[in-house]
Design an enzyme around this catalytic site. Structure first.
Site, mmCIF file in Angstrom:
data_model
loop_
_atom_site.group_PDB
_atom_site.id
_atom_site.type_symbol
_atom_site.label_atom_id
_atom_site.label_comp_id
_atom_site.label_asym_id
_atom_site.label_seq_id
_atom_site.Cartn_x
_atom_site.Cartn_y
_atom_site.Cartn_z
ATOM 1 N N ARG A 141 0.847 -1.204 0.000
ATOM 2 C CA ARG A 141 0.000 0.000 0.000
ATOM 3 C C ARG A 141 0.878 1.247 0.000
ATOM 4 N NH1 ARG A 141 -3.207 -3.734 2.547
ATOM 5 N NH2 ARG A 141 -5.094 -4.150 1.331
ATOM 6 N N ASP A 146 -0.280 -6.356 -3.550
ATOM 7 C CA ASP A 146 -1.700 -6.165 -3.230
ATOM 8 C C ASP A 146 -2.351 -5.453 -4.412
ATOM 9 O OD1 ASP A 146 -4.215 -5.775 -1.647
ATOM 10 O OD2 ASP A 146 -2.889 -6.395 -0.016
ATOM 11 N N HIS A 177 -6.814 -9.777 -4.245
ATOM 12 C CA HIS A 177 -5.847 -8.719 -3.945
ATOM 13 C C HIS A 177 -4.748 -8.667 -5.004
ATOM 14 C CE1 HIS A 177 -7.318 -7.243 -0.071
ATOM 15 N NE2 HIS A 177 -7.590 -8.494 0.263
ATOM 16 N N GLU A 215 -10.161 -12.722 1.441
ATOM 17 C CA GLU A 215 -10.924 -11.644 0.808
ATOM 18 C C GLU A 215 -10.885 -11.758 -0.722
ATOM 19 O OE1 GLU A 215 -10.486 -8.227 4.272
ATOM 20 O OE2 GLU A 215 -9.058 -8.217 2.606
ATOM 21 N N TRP A 217 -7.493 -14.463 11.962
ATOM 22 C CA TRP A 217 -7.471 -13.046 12.295
ATOM 23 C C TRP A 217 -8.825 -12.458 12.675
ATOM 24 C CZ3 TRP A 217 -10.182 -9.523 9.180
ATOM 25 C CH2 TRP A 217 -10.674 -10.046 7.973
ATOM 26 N N TYR A 236 -3.526 -5.953 15.323
ATOM 27 C CA TYR A 236 -3.498 -5.039 14.173
ATOM 28 C C TYR A 236 -3.052 -3.652 14.644
ATOM 29 C CZ TYR A 236 -5.607 -8.091 10.644
ATOM 30 O OH TYR A 236 -5.828 -9.091 9.736
ATOM 31 N N ASP A 277 -2.388 -1.051 12.817
ATOM 32 C CA ASP A 277 -2.951 0.092 12.095
ATOM 33 C C ASP A 277 -4.237 0.580 12.760
ATOM 34 O OD1 ASP A 277 -3.573 -2.564 11.028
ATOM 35 O OD2 ASP A 277 -5.033 -1.539 9.774
ATOM 36 N N TRP A 303 -0.988 -2.802 8.452
ATOM 37 C CA TRP A 303 -1.444 -2.473 7.107
ATOM 38 C C TRP A 303 -1.273 -0.966 6.915
ATOM 39 C CZ3 TRP A 303 -1.993 -6.886 4.714
ATOM 40 C CH2 TRP A 303 -2.402 -8.014 5.421
ATOM 41 N N THR A 304 -0.873 -0.555 5.722
ATOM 42 C CA THR A 304 -0.395 0.827 5.578
ATOM 43 C C THR A 304 -1.243 1.696 4.652
ATOM 44 O OG1 THR A 304 1.145 0.187 3.814
ATOM 45 C CG2 THR A 304 1.981 0.148 6.083
ATOM 46 N N GLU A 305 -2.537 1.425 4.547
ATOM 47 C CA GLU A 305 -3.380 2.334 3.773
ATOM 48 C C GLU A 305 -3.222 3.783 4.244
ATOM 49 O OE1 GLU A 305 -5.797 -1.584 3.754
ATOM 50 O OE2 GLU A 305 -4.401 -0.529 5.060
#
Length: 511
Positions: A151, A180, A251, A315, A380, A405, A407, A456-458
C-alpha cells in the site's frame, strides 16, 4: 557513573534471572573469546555495540567475554534459548545453537545503559553489565511482525532498521507483505511489467473505504532482487527470518493492470487500484495463471530461503468466476460443485507446488476450512477461529485483529488513523492476548505456533508513522510471545525502563 537498569527490566522478560552483586566493565581492554561456530554472533555483537561505544572487541583466546556453543543445552532450551553469566571479571554466553547466541546478544544490549543502543558515539561512558545469571528460552516458536509495503512503499534502508528493532525484542519472523491491489513490489525477471506498471498508482485514497477522497499524488516503488536478497542476509545475521507474502487469487489488481490476460476478462484494461478495501477483480483459473503463479514463486523462493511462503488467500470475491464461462468449465472439469469452490482448489494447486519444493504455504483464513490441511493458517477475524483451525489439524498463527493489528487506533484521540473507526487496540489489549485459546487441549495447543503483529499501511505513509503505531505495542506482543503471560504491572514497570532504549534508538514511539 550512569544509572543501571536491573535485569528484571528486560523486554521480553527472561525465563529466569538471578541478580548478583557488582558489575562487569566493558572497555577498551575487553576481548572476545570466540568459540567454534560463534563467529557470526561475535560479528553481530561488534556491529551493534561499535557505533555508541567505539569498542573494537578484538578476538583473543583469553578474552573476558566468551561465546560458546554448548550442545548440551538444546534439550532444555531449544534452538533459541541461551544462558548468560555475568561476573565481575568475565562474561559467558552459551547456547545450543547460533540463534540462541543471537538472542543472548540482544539481552546483553539491554543490560547495558540505554545509550549503548545509540547509533552515535557516546564518549567515555562506563559500559557496565550488572552481574547476573540469566537462563532464557521462548514460550512460542513464532513471534512475528508483518509490514505492508504494497500500500505504501518503504525503502530497503528502512526495512533494515525495522529488522534491527524487531531483533532487539527477540521477534523472529519479519512478514513482508509485497503485493496487493495497490502495488506490486517484488521484481520477477520473466514478468517485468509487474513492477514497471504494477508498482505505480496514480493517486491514493485519503479517507476510509467508500469515502471517495484522493490525494492526487502518484505513488510507487519496487525493490531490486539484490536489495531483497541483501535484506534477507541482514535479517538472518540478527536471527530474523523474512517471510514474503505474494497475494493470490484475490488482492491482485496491480498484477492484472500489468498483465490483463491473467484475469477473467483478458480484453479488459485495468489501472492499479487507488482505493482501499476489497477489490472484486481476481485472477482467472486458466493454465496461464497457474503457470504465472509458479513462475513468480520460483523467483520468490530463489530470493527468500524462508521455510514459509505466504500466499495471502483471503478476501477473494468469487463473482467473476461465477459469471465466467471459462471458470465454470474449470470448476466442472475439476469436479467442483460450484465456481466458489475454485478458491480452495486454486490455493491447493499452488500450495502443493510449494510443498513439493520443500516449503510450507501460509494463508490468511478464518476457521481454516477454506484452506488445504498442509497450509499454516493465520487466523485473524474471530478468537474462536484459532481453536477451530487447530482442531482441524492446521498449524496456526494467532493474529486476532483486535489484539495484533497495529494500524488500528491506540486510543480514541482524533490523531489516530481511520483504519477501523471505533476500534481501539491499546497496549493492554496487545499484552493480554494469549495466542493459545483457553479451551485448547494439549494437542490443539501444540499446533498454535505463536502470534504476530500486523501493520497495514493504507493510512501509514512514513517511517515515523510506522514507528508511532508499532511502539510500544510491539513490545507487549514480544513480551507475551517470548515470556508467556506476565503480570500487567510487572510489564508496565519494565516498559518504563525500556522506553529509554527506544528513545536511544531514535524510535518515534507513542507516548
Amino acid at each position: 557513573m550512569p544509572a543501571q537498569p536491573s535485569p528484571i527490566t528486560l523486554v521480553p522478560r527472561p525465563t529466569r534471572t538471578v541478580l548478583r552483586p557488582g558489575y562487569f566493565t566493558l572497555d577498551d581492554d575487553t576481548a572476545l573469546n570466540i568459540g567454534a561456530g560463534t563467529e557470526q554472533a561475535a560479528e553481530l555483537l561488534r556491529t551493534l555495540l561499535a557505533p555508541a561505544t567505539g569498542l573494537a572487541l578484538p578476538p583473543s583466546p583469553s578474552g573476558q567475554l566468551k561465546l560458546a556453543i554448548d550442545s548440551g543445552l538444546g534439550g532444555s532450551l531449544g534452538g533459541e534459548g541461551y544462558v548468560l553469566t555475568v561476573a565481575p571479571y568475565a562474561v559467558l554466553l552459551r547456547a545450543a545453537h547460533l540463534t540462541g547466541l543471537l538472542r543472548g546478544i540482544q539481552t546483553i544490549r539491554q543490560l547495558l545503559p540505554p545509550q549503548a543502543l545509540s547509533e552515535t558515539p557516546q564518549g567515555d561512558t562506563p559500559w557496565l553489565l550488572p552481574c547476573s545469571e540469566i537462563t532464557d528460552h521462548p514460550r512460542h516458536p513464532w513471534r512475528g511482525a508483518m509490514l505492508d509495503v504494497a500500500r505504501h512503499f518503504q525503502p530497503v534502508s528502512y526495512l533494515r532498521r525495522y529488522v534491527d528493532v524487531l531483533a532487539l525484542h527477540k521477534i523472529n519472523v519479519f512478514h513482508l507483505h509485497l503485493t496487493d491491489d495497490q502495488g506490486w513490489r517484488m521484481p520477477v525477471a520473466a514478468r517485468p511489467k509487474l513492477t514497471e506498471i504494477g508498482g505505480h498508482r496514480a493517486e491514493s485514497q485519503t479517507g476510509p473505504a467508500g469515502s471517495g477522497t484522493y490525494d492526487g499524488v502518484p505513488h510507487g516503488g519496487a525493490y531490486t532482487r539484490a536489495e531483497l536478497a541483501g535484506l534477507v542476509r541482514y535479517a538472518a545475521a540478527r536471527g530474523v527470518t523474512v517471510m514474503p507474502e505474494i497475494e493470490m487469487p484475490g488482492h491482485v489488481r496491480a498484477a492484472l493492470a500489468a498483465y490483463p490476460s491473467l484475469g477473467n476478462h483478458p480484453e479488459r484494461s485495468l489501472d492499479v487500484w487507488t482505493r482501499w478495501g476489497v477489490c472484486d477483480t481476481v485472477l482467472g483459473v486458466h493454465d496461464e495463471v497457474l503457470d504465472f503463479c509458479r513462475t513468480v514463486l520460483e523467483e520468490v523462493m530463489d530470493v527468500f530461503p524462508s521455510p514459509y511462503i505466504h500466499l495471502g488467500g483471503e478476501e477473494c470475491p468469487t463473482t467473476e468466476w461465477t459469471h465466467s464461462a471459462a471458470a465454470r468449465q474449470r470448476a466442472a472439469a475439476e469436479g467442483l460443485s460450484t465456481p466458489e469452490a475454485l478458491h480452495g482448489w486454486f490455493l491447493g494447486q499452488i500450495g502443493d507446488f510449494l510443498v513439493r519444493r520443500g516449503r510450507r504455504p501460509v494463508g490468511w483464513a478464518e476457521t481454516g476450512a477454506e484452506l488445504p490441511l498442509d497450509f499454516t493458517v493465520m487466523t485473524w477475524r474471530d478468537p474462536s477461529h484459532t481453536l477451530t483451525a487447530a482442531r482441524r489439524g492446521h498449524s496456526v498463527i494467532n493474529a486476532y485483529h483486535r489484539a495484533t493489528y497495529l494500524d488500528y487506533a491506540q486510543s480514541d484521540g482524533p490523531h489516530e488513523p481511520p483504519a477501523q473507526p471505533g476500534t481501539v487496540v491499546d497496549l493492554r489489549a496487545v499484552h493480554a492476548h494469549d495466542p493459545v485459546p483457553e479451551d485448547a487441549d494439549a494437542e490443539a495447543a501444540g499446533r498454535v505456533l505463536g502470534t504476530q503483529t500486523q501493520l497495514w499501511t493504507e493510512f501509514v505513509t512514513t517511517p515515523a508513522h510506522i514507528e508511532y503505531l508499532t511502539y510500544p505495542r510491539l513490545c507487549a506482543l514480544a513480551d507475551r510471545g517470548w515470556s508467556g503471560a506476565t503480570d500487567w504491572a510487572d510489564f508496565r514497570a519494565r516498559l518504563g525502563e525500556h522506553t529509554a532504549r527506544l528513545d536511544a534508538l531514535g524510535i518515534h514511539r507513542h507516548p
